[in-house]
Each structure stands twice: as C-alpha cells, then as structure tokens.
Design an enzyme around this catalytic site. Structure first.
Site, PDB file in Angstrom:
ATOM      1  N   CYS A 211       0.853  -1.201   0.000  1.00 19.23           N
ATOM      2  CA  CYS A 211       0.000   0.000   0.000  1.00 19.23           C
ATOM      3  C   CYS A 211       0.887   1.248   0.000  1.00 19.23           C
ATOM      4  CB  CYS A 211      -0.921  -0.030   1.212  1.00 19.23           C
ATOM      5  SG  CYS A 211      -1.810   1.509   1.496  1.00 19.23           S
TER       6      CYS A 211
ATOM      7  N   CYS B 196      -0.071   4.115   2.289  1.00 23.78           N
ATOM      8  CA  CYS B 196       0.211   3.810   3.697  1.00 23.78           C
ATOM      9  C   CYS B 196       1.665   4.124   4.020  1.00 23.78           C
ATOM     10  CB  CYS B 196      -0.019   2.329   3.994  1.00 23.78           C
ATOM     11  SG  CYS B 196      -1.686   1.746   3.659  1.00 23.78           S
TER      12      CYS B 196
END
Lengths: 110, 319
Positions: free
Chosen positions: A33, A36
């Site tokens: 991700c 993230c």
C-alpha cells in the site's frame, strides 16, 4: 526502522493495545500500500509529539490476520484510536492534514 | 520584503515536487506543503507504465520516493500532513499562508500545485460504506477482497487501469459505466476487456450501495444499478465498490482571490507561464485547465512554474 512507532502483532495485541495505560493509535498498513507507506513519516511525527502521553503502533495486515478481521479492516490505511481497551475513533484512507487531525484525536482522550 | 521563504509550493504531488527540484537548484529557499501524502494521486498508482524513461514501469510509491529525494537533495523543505488554509497577498507584494495547524508562513511567491481529488458517487451508501468496501484505491484495498465479487464504477483511464489491476483479485467484476464504451487509452481497454472476470454493464448508473453495519465496522453486500436507456433496475451482490468517476480541482484556496480566474468547473485559468492574474502567484498541474491530465505534462507544468518564479523574483530585485 522507527524510533517512535513500534510494529505490533496479533500475539501482543491485548498487552500492547487493549491493556495499555495510555491511548493507543494503531496504523493498519501493508507493504503493497503505497499511500500507507507515504503516510508513515507523518504518523511518526505525531508519535514523537505524544511520546509518554499516547502510544502509536502499526500493524501489518499481511502478517496479522486476527486483529484486522476482528476490527473489520476492509481498506487501508485505517487508523484506529483505542483507549482503555475500547475503539474510540477511526479514520479510513489518508486523513487530510493528518498532523493536526491525528493530534486532535489523541488530545480528545488525554 | 522579508519573508520566511522565497517560494511556497502548495501541494507535494508530481507538479509541486518538480517545481521544488527547480527552485532548489535556483537556490531559492523553498517550502512544500502537502496536506495528504507526498505524490498526491500518483502514489495510489500500482504501476506507472506511461511515463517516458521507465520501460518496465514504476510503482507510484517508488516514483514518489525518488521525486521526494530529488527535491530534498536541492534543499526544499517538505512538510507533510499539513496544508494551507488561506492565502493572503500582503501590501508589500509578499504572501502569508495560513496553515491548518493555526500557524502561518510568509513567502515572496506561491505556486499552487494543489491537484485534484476523486469525485464522490452521490448515492446512498457511498459515505456510509467508505472503507467498508467502498474505495477509490485499488492498490490499497483490492487485496482485502480476494476471490470476491466487485463492482468498478467509471469508464475513463483511472477506472480501466484500476479495474484491470483488480482483475487479479476479483472473482468477478461488474464494470458499470454510464456510456456504452470505455474512453481510456486503447492498450488499457484491451487489457481490461480481455480479462475473463470482467463484465461491462453499459449505460448504467449506481443508485445505491448497501450492506450491513456493526458499529464502526461496515461491510458492503451489494449495489442497485439502473439502466438509463430502459430504466430497468438490477441488483448485484458485490463485496467491494471501486469508484473512479472523474476528478474535481482543489482550487478552493484561490477561488476568492481577486485576480484569479476559474472556469465553470472551478479549474484555474492560467497561461503558458503558469501565471494567474496575481503577481507572484502561479498555478500549475491538475488544478488548472488542461487538455489532458497526464503525469508527464503536469511535471512539465511544475518546471515552468519554477522558472517563472525565478524570473519574477529577479524582477523584484531589479526594482
């Protein structure tokens, strides 16, 4: 890797998160991700700002299945603030102005 | 004119970071403010395959990381998780930027590189189930729905590219689009429509996203879709709804500034030098009116804005 944010696992969830004497902000993330990972330095800044008053931890949802399932994580980043073993607030996605937003979430519990 | 910075760049996406590389190399004291994460929308991209010079593609994360390091190498200060709340043009020609933490900074010039944000689907259930199956990021959230049915909404480059990425996870994708064909780049359409688990649902709009909720835990279970030609309503059992229906410019900061012009879609109208109608205030990249919104040309915008800033600051010295 990080001075102020520790990585937690399912094994230590109860001790590190639910039984903590301070509020705990959990950053659910995964290596695939990108957003993230880009958010991590901002979370780190908030962790540094609140050291001694609140705990900030991260949990890799690839390596840990139990806790993310228990809290119904279906998108990341998800940030959940726990206090005294209870979920008190959650944010899904990149919070705008995360420095301010996450600090305010923690302040509400202090 | 004494200020904290020579130039304040609002937005740390490809445009803002490209500008920062150039202003840094011009030895201008540079601040980049990024309210979300560096890279902006591009960091959501699993693989960038159309930026010249990267024949094997590059992930949005790796691309942004390289860009960030490049901007920092030439001295730019980059603050993340902190945005601009206001822009004020001062009497001496400088700018004061109010920050979202209540503080403020001053600069001799400003580059607006605030980009765009994804348009929301204006239907019941979108906000309620956001993060519980409703998503605007395939790379972030696709893996949570392995072997599960999904819906992809939209038909442009983002929808088709992200949709194709999601084919690796989905048991089945209902690809819902209000037209009867996709409008993405041809190679993207080829890849997507040849995937065995994609079913286009043409001339159709989502009317509702529904599911079940248990406190803060939400779970999408299906969508209601209407065919706009026949008015026939169908329901699809899906666990995830990925929405890519276009973009809205982040122009709020500038929209009330005297001298700044916006088009009917609230995009900033500038010129080829990235000038707005305000001396010292430049606008570049996705927030502006552009014929196309591609990585390569928004990067070029950032470069031009930086060069224009340098010339503007030189002109102030010569006064």
């Amino acid at each position: 890797m990080s001075d102020f944010v520790t990585e937690v696992s399912d094994n230590v969830w109860d001790a590190e998160v639910l039984q903590s004497e301070h509020p705990v902000l959990v950053d659910f993330w995964a290596p695939w991700c990108g957003p993230c990972r880009m958010l991590a330095p901002t979370v780190e800044q908030v962790a540094e700002q609140y050291q001694g008053k609140a705990k900030v931890v991260k949990m890799n949802v690839d390596d840990n299945l139990e806790s993310p399932a228990k809290y119904g994580i279906r998108g990341i980043p998800t940030l959940i603030l726990f206090n005294k073993g209870q979920e008190v607030e959650r944010r899904v996605g990149i919070p705008p102005n995360a420095n301010v937003e996450l600090a305010q979430m923690i302040e509400r519990q202090l | 004119m004494t200020t904290d910075f020579d130039v304040i760049i609002i937005g740390g996406g490809p445009t803002g970071l490209a500008a920062a590389v150039y202003t840094g190399r011009s030895l201008l004291k540079t601040l980049v403010l990024e309210k979300g994460v560096p890279g902006g929308q591009i960091v959501f991209s699993a693989a960038i395959d159309n930026y010249p010079g990267f024949p094997d593609g590059i992930s949005g994360y790796d691309f942004t990381d390289a860009f960030l390091r490049h901007a920092k190498r030439f001295g730019a200060e980059i603050r993340t998780g902190l945005g601009a709340a206001s822009i004020t043009k001062n009497e001496d020609g400088s700018f004061t930027i109010g920050l979202t933490d209540g503080k403020s900074v001053t600069g001799k010039s400003v580059i607006l590189a605030t980009g765009r944000h994804p348009r929301k689907l204006d239907v019941p259930g979108y906000d309620e189930y956001f993060g519980g199956g409703v998503s605007v990021c395939g790379t972030c959230d696709g893996a949570f729905f392995k072997n599960q049915p999904m819906a992809v909404v939209g038909g442009g480059n983002s929808a088709v590219e992200e949709g194709f990425f999601l084919t690796r996870y989905a048991s089945d994708i209902k690809s819902i689009h209000r037209r009867d064909h996709f409008t993405a780049q041809k190679i993207l359409i080829e890849e997507y429509t040849h995937a065995p688990n994609v079913t286009p649902v043409w001339n159709s709009v989502v009317e509702e996203i529904y599911g079940k909720a248990n406190g803060p835990q939400k779970e999408v279970t299906g969508i209601r879709v209407r065919d706009t030609k026949t008015d026939k309503v169908s329901e699809f059992d899906v666990n995830a709804v990925f929405v890519f229906i276009g973009w809205l410019p982040n122009s709020d900061l500038a929209k009330d500034m005297p001298g700044v012009k916006l088009d009917e879609e609230n995009r900033i109208i500038g010129n080829e030098l990235m000038e707005t109608g305000v001396a010292g205030l430049y606008a570049a990249g996705d927030v502006c009116v552009r014929p196309i919104y591609q990585l390569a040309n928004v990067v070029a915008d950032g470069v031009q804005a930086a060069v224009s800033v340098e010339k503007y600051l030189d002109s102030l010295k010569n006064k």
